[in-house]
Scaffold this motif. Structure first.
Motif, PDB file in Angstrom:
ATOM      1  N   ARG A  48      -2.248  -4.305   2.523  1.00  0.00           N
ATOM      2  CA  ARG A  48      -1.159  -4.716   3.367  1.00  0.00           C
ATOM      3  C   ARG A  48      -1.314  -6.448   3.930  1.00  0.00           C
ATOM      4  NH1 ARG A  48      -0.059   0.615   6.711  1.00  0.00           N
ATOM      5  NH2 ARG A  48      -0.461   2.058   5.007  1.00  0.00           N
ATOM      6  N   THR A  49      -0.320  -7.032   4.130  1.00  0.00           N
ATOM      7  CA  THR A  49      -0.462  -8.495   4.494  1.00  0.00           C
ATOM      8  C   THR A  49      -0.670  -8.780   5.987  1.00  0.00           C
ATOM      9  OG1 THR A  49       1.810  -8.843   4.371  1.00  0.00           O
ATOM     10  CG2 THR A  49       0.606  -9.340   2.608  1.00  0.00           C
ATOM     11  N   GLU A  50      -0.275  -7.738   6.718  1.00  0.00           N
ATOM     12  CA  GLU A  50      -0.135  -8.021   8.182  1.00  0.00           C
ATOM     13  C   GLU A  50       0.130  -6.840   8.973  1.00  0.00           C
ATOM     14  OE1 GLU A  50       3.335 -10.288   9.244  1.00  0.00           O
ATOM     15  OE2 GLU A  50       4.777  -8.760   8.771  1.00  0.00           O
ATOM     16  N   ASN A  51      -0.421  -6.872  10.275  1.00  0.00           N
ATOM     17  CA  ASN A  51      -0.404  -5.873  11.104  1.00  0.00           C
ATOM     18  C   ASN A  51      -1.207  -4.610  10.924  1.00  0.00           C
ATOM     19  OD1 ASN A  51       1.508  -7.191  12.661  1.00  0.00           O
ATOM     20  ND2 ASN A  51       3.545  -6.231  11.936  1.00  0.00           N
ATOM     21  N   GLU A  52      -2.240  -4.663  10.155  1.00  0.00           N
ATOM     22  CA  GLU A  52      -3.275  -3.951  10.041  1.00  0.00           C
ATOM     23  C   GLU A  52      -4.246  -3.922  11.309  1.00  0.00           C
ATOM     24  OE1 GLU A  52      -2.551  -1.443   7.842  1.00  0.00           O
ATOM     25  OE2 GLU A  52      -4.015  -1.687   6.211  1.00  0.00           O
ATOM     26  N   PRO A  53      -4.834  -2.957  11.794  1.00  0.00           N
ATOM     27  CA  PRO A  53      -5.631  -2.910  13.081  1.00  0.00           C
ATOM     28  C   PRO A  53      -6.779  -3.842  13.076  1.00  0.00           C
ATOM     29  CG  PRO A  53      -5.049  -0.589  12.683  1.00  0.00           C
ATOM     30  CD  PRO A  53      -4.483  -1.185  11.449  1.00  0.00           C
ATOM     31  N   VAL A  54      -7.432  -4.277  11.820  1.00  0.00           N
ATOM     32  CA  VAL A  54      -8.569  -4.882  11.942  1.00  0.00           C
ATOM     33  C   VAL A  54      -7.893  -6.186  11.556  1.00  0.00           C
ATOM     34  CG1 VAL A  54     -10.861  -5.545  10.705  1.00  0.00           C
ATOM     35  CG2 VAL A  54      -9.783  -3.150  10.863  1.00  0.00           C
ATOM     36  N   GLN A  55      -6.946  -6.708  11.157  1.00  0.00           N
ATOM     37  CA  GLN A  55      -6.412  -8.038  10.910  1.00  0.00           C
ATOM     38  C   GLN A  55      -5.987  -8.656  12.351  1.00  0.00           C
ATOM     39  OE1 GLN A  55      -2.914  -7.045   8.270  1.00  0.00           O
ATOM     40  NE2 GLN A  55      -4.044  -7.291   6.367  1.00  0.00           N
ATOM     41  N   PHE A  56      -6.136  -8.086  13.525  1.00  0.00           N
ATOM     42  CA  PHE A  56      -5.935  -8.718  14.719  1.00  0.00           C
ATOM     43  C   PHE A  56      -7.230  -9.003  15.212  1.00  0.00           C
ATOM     44  CE2 PHE A  56      -2.134  -5.804  14.544  1.00  0.00           C
ATOM     45  CZ  PHE A  56      -1.010  -6.891  14.722  1.00  0.00           C
TER      46      PHE A  56
END
Lengths: 386, 386
Positions: free
Chosen positions: B41-49
């Motif tokens: 997924r391109t965004e909003n994944e827990p580690v992406q923050f």
């Protein structure tokens, strides 16, 4: 207003991107809170490796920080580099609250006002005087004896901005070095003949106040090399230090995490030496040493959440500062023994470059006997090179 | 090779960006290790923050992952979504080691091979059979009784890919639903009449093996709602579960963190139900419950660092899964009581959207008596809405 929920996308902004903001950020993440960081450097700052929301600009530019603050829900500090005037403007123009508040910070950013604030609250401080000229410098030496300290009233961090002077010649040179000739307010401070240096952290917000155990900071060449908790002093001394720390936090109506350093004199009395409106090196031991660390309570306090407990997890905690041993690309080496010790905890700050004496990492050991734990922590870390 | 130093810029890459990778990342940061994440997924994944190094692509594309892996020093997993064949190619083409190794993963990714692997190591597994047609489905029912389970041999997570069948009609429908008609291997598994479900985590690398206490996973509608540690069963049962978990990890020559779920039968014997080559929901309690958590040992294990201790910090630990209660933008609400409890620890995963039953957060309470601690944890979290 106390906060009772954590919405997705709640964003905490740090002004400053060093190891203190880094360790607070880890606690923000734990609560599902996003972290944004503003630094005066564009890359390689410890928190910049931990968030996609990284901004750089000048700590003197209201506009730079307003833009950053507008993207955040709450702003907090990790250093004392930004003046309260600028913080106040950033808060007003962005509409984003800053904690500790610019008003609280205004009471401690200037060493003269800080001392007046705490004196007014009945907290003993080091004998001091604003010195304006040669005659003041001479008079202070006569009144309090040589050597004494000269301190720039603004700035100062880890011994920078301070000079010890042994005679008039040195006093005049230091006065000039510190900017006294250029209109900078310079304080003279008497040397206190102390037996130990103690520290206490206090977390405080609208939900209450939590005071940490009184610890000892072990200094070598004016740099903290170790912290021992609880401080190996009489119970009544620890309690008095905690009481003074709470009183000081109330005196500035502090919301956030605060640290206070005290001198314990030969006569057994306490004198407040320094204060900091942020997590402090003296409280790193709380990560494993207490139920909720200074970093966790930093996050809780500035967001208006109920505060966590400062109870010690073990009877004795020793924290060793791991300072850079080489000028080189950072590498935390020879850590096998430290990592293999069951009750030991290594923290590395993610700095890219090491230099001799730079704060690069720390090691915390929990135990039952303080002296034994301290000695063992020294043993376990003595081979570490960074 | 065991690792005895942490260089700056050491980068650990996660394939998968959910809460498991998030909690492991927090431990990587603690050691000054950088985190990169690859997600579909391109965004909003827990580690992406939590990192500036975020890449998206397909879990089926070797090329996508090779590009990512080349930027990392070590790659690790947080799910079972990528086939061992693809992992092997990613490792070969990028030159970046993947742990747990594709070879280890190949022995458990397929439920049939997994059972054969563990049976060969002398570990009791649920009675099972590869079913290919109507006659097999009927025969299994006759041999082991109805109802029984049908499971797709590949995939499967939190009860997905599994169906309970009560009769031939249901068996045929499930066989078809699970892809049996399209060549997917389908396993029939007998129901085990168990009294409790237990779990054990094992960390293992070239420096040694660390086994966590045996805990109980409390399930409701096939979803884990709570974990209690140590499991309230006889000592000898806990020890046997730990022994089997270590044996299983050795059987696949595992390097990393592994979790094993067991059925405890009425007769007091243990049957291995599932295994996972990653941190597991059953081990979230270890963050505060043990000296070094499953996440810390995940990081240590895959990097070749000495492993941390799995000793319990308190006699009793209860972990409550906080599942989504609404379909809405995530907001962890009514947390005042949970946060105010001295021995309680809230973890929120930073997911942006909530939906009913989604794993959004968890709460860990430490105490002295297990049943009391469990009941109190339920009390403290029952008003929480997400």
């Amino acid at each position: 207003m106390p906060r009772t929920s954590i919405p997705a996308n709640l964003k905490l902004g740090f002004l400053g991107a060093g190891q203190l903001a880094r360790m607070s950020s880890l606690e923000a993440f734990r609560f599902g809170i996003q972290v944004a960081v503003f630094s005066d450097r564009t890359e390689n700052e410890p928190v910049q490796f931990m968030t996609p929301y990284s901004t750089s600009g000048s700590f003197d530019s209201v506009d730079d920080m307003v833009k950053f603050a507008k993207e955040c829900d709450v702003i907090t500090l990790e250093n004392e580099f930004i003046s309260s005037d600028i913080l106040k403007k950033v808060q007003e123009k962005s509409g984003t609250p800053i904690y500790p508040s610019p008003e609280s910070f205004a009471l401690i950013e200037n060493k003269l006002i800080e001392k007046q604030t705490f004196e007014a609250a009945g907290i003993p401080v080091t004998p001091y005087k604003l010195v304006r000229n040669e005659s003041d410098l001479e008079q202070f030496g006569e009144d309090h004896g040589w050597p004494y300290m000269l301190k720039s009233s603004k700035g100062g961090y880890d011994g920078y901005g301070n000079e010890t002077v042994n005679n008039m010649e040195e006093a005049q040179e230091a006065f000039s070095n510190l900017g006294g000739d250029k209109g900078q307010d310079i304080l003279a401070e008497a040397f206190v003949d102390f037996t130990k240096e103690l520290a206490v952290q206090v977390a405080r917000n609208e939900t209450g106040t939590v005071v940490y155990p009184c610890c000892e900071t072990v200094q070598k060449d004016h740099i903290c090399v170790a912290v021992l908790s609880p401080a190996p002093v009489e119970n009544i001394v620890r309690e008095m230090a905690q009481e003074l720390a709470v009183k000081a936090t109330e005196a500035i109506d502090g919301k956030g995490i605060f640290a206070y350093e005290f001198f314990l004199t030969k006569e057994g009395s306490l004198i407040l030496n320094e204060s900091a409106p942020r997590p402090h090196n003296s409280g790193h031991y709380t990560i494993e040493g207490t139920v909720a660390s200074q970093f966790e309570n930093h996050v809780r306090a500035v967001l208006g959440l109920p505060l966590g407990s400062s109870r010690l997890n073990k009877p004795a905690v020793a924290m060793i500062n791991l300072l850079g041993t080489h000028k080189r690309p950072a590498e935390t080496d020879h850590i096998k023994e430290a990592l293999a010790e069951e009750n030991g905890h290594l923290h590395v700050y993610g700095k890219v470059d090491s230099k001799v004496g730079r704060k690069m990492a720390h090691y915390t050991l929990l135990g039952d006997d303080l002296e034994e734990t301290h000695q063992r922590a020294i043993e376990l870390t003595k081979s570490i090179e960074i």
